[in-house]
Write an enzyme that holds these catalytic residues in place. Structure first.
Site, PDB file in Angstrom:
ATOM      1  N   ASP A  28       0.855  -1.191   0.000  1.00  0.00           N
ATOM      2  CA  ASP A  28       0.000   0.000   0.000  1.00  0.00           C
ATOM      3  C   ASP A  28       0.888   1.237   0.000  1.00  0.00           C
ATOM      4  OD1 ASP A  28      -1.959  -1.878   0.280  1.00  0.00           O
ATOM      5  OD2 ASP A  28      -2.521  -1.326   2.321  1.00  0.00           O
TER       6      ASP A  28
ATOM      7  N   ASP B 206     -15.611  -3.281   0.495  1.00  0.00           N
ATOM      8  CA  ASP B 206     -15.052  -3.034   1.818  1.00  0.00           C
ATOM      9  C   ASP B 206     -16.204  -2.830   2.788  1.00  0.00           C
ATOM     10  OD1 ASP B 206     -12.709  -2.987   0.351  1.00  0.00           O
ATOM     11  OD2 ASP B 206     -12.660  -0.803   0.237  1.00  0.00           O
TER      12      ASP B 206
END
Length: 245
Positions: free
Chosen positions: A12, A134
């Protein structure tokens, strides 16, 4: 996509550096250096797939770490699958990334706001779209996990499977980055709702967590903080999965 269960390291990126956030909240992350060095480390440890996320892109709505992503793609070459998300909002952007060498694009906000984008990209690159669902408090959230949608993850997964998604990336935001363990029921609900691969993410702290997610029927698990903080090694996790089959 994922012929057998796989442990996928996360890379990330924020401001050109590797970052692991807690619960997806800005300002909570730890920094782990250069993305290329991190990617190469995981490839050397046996990773067959890398999970790249442009965190700035996810928050701002347009890709911000293109140079770092290009550098990772150049470094790892064609032998490693790369799935990329964060700030991909148009068919053109997705197709250009796939043409550039990304194997799968991860669409979250874009897929929620415009479901037809999944079908359009899939028409040009079949099986290349991983729709990111998510979930926070049982609800799909978008815009860097800051906005609720009212959607149930399992029902949303069914919708995107019908539109041609190659797979679903399901992240349990409530446990993401906390190194306190996984919750298998939300993952299993999504797995049982669709016939396409489901990649699980969120909460992995131990190898036992990895094996629990494998038992849900998930096709793979994305692991970030646990690997970066040395809770276990990628090699040990892969060996445990092999023995567990």
């Amino acid at each position: 996509m994922f012929p057998e269960f796989e442990v996928v390291p996360a890379v990330d990126m924020q401001d050109g550096q590797v970052v692991q956030l807690v619960g997806g909240e800005r300002g909570t992350g730890k920094t782990y250096g250069d993305p290329v060095e991190a990617a190469q480390r995981w490839v050397d440890a046996g990773a067959r797939t890398l999970h790249l996320v442009d965190l700035d892109g996810a928050f701002e709505g347009e890709r911000q770490n293109a140079d770092a992503i290009d550098a990772v793609l150049d470094a790892v070459g064609a032998d490693v699958d790369v799935q990329l998300g964060g700030g991909i909002r148009t068919v053109e952007d997705a197709v250009s990334l796939l043409d550039r060498g990304v194997d799968r694009v991860i669409l979250g906000t874009a897929a929620i706001e415009n479901p037809d984008i999944v079908e359009a990209i899939s028409a040009e690159h079949p099986g290349s779209v991983l729709v990111s669902l998510d979930a926070k408090d049982g609800e799909v959230v978008v815009a860097g996990w800051t906005e609720g949608t009212g959607l149930d993850p399992a029902r949303a997964a069914q919708r995107y499977a019908e539109l041609g998604a190659g797979g679903i990336l399901f992240t349990d935001v409530d446990v993401e980055g906390q190194l306190e363990g996984v919750r298998t029921e939300p993952v299993r609900n999504v797995v049982e709702a669709v016939d396409i691969p489901v990649v699980a993410s969120g909460g992995v702290a131990t190898i036992d967590d990895v094996l629990e997610l494998a038992d849900t029927g998930a096709a793979a698990v994305v692991v970030g903080s646990a690997l970066y903080q040395g809770a276990f090694t990628l090699e040990a996790a892969a060996d445990a999965v092999e023995e567990h089959r």
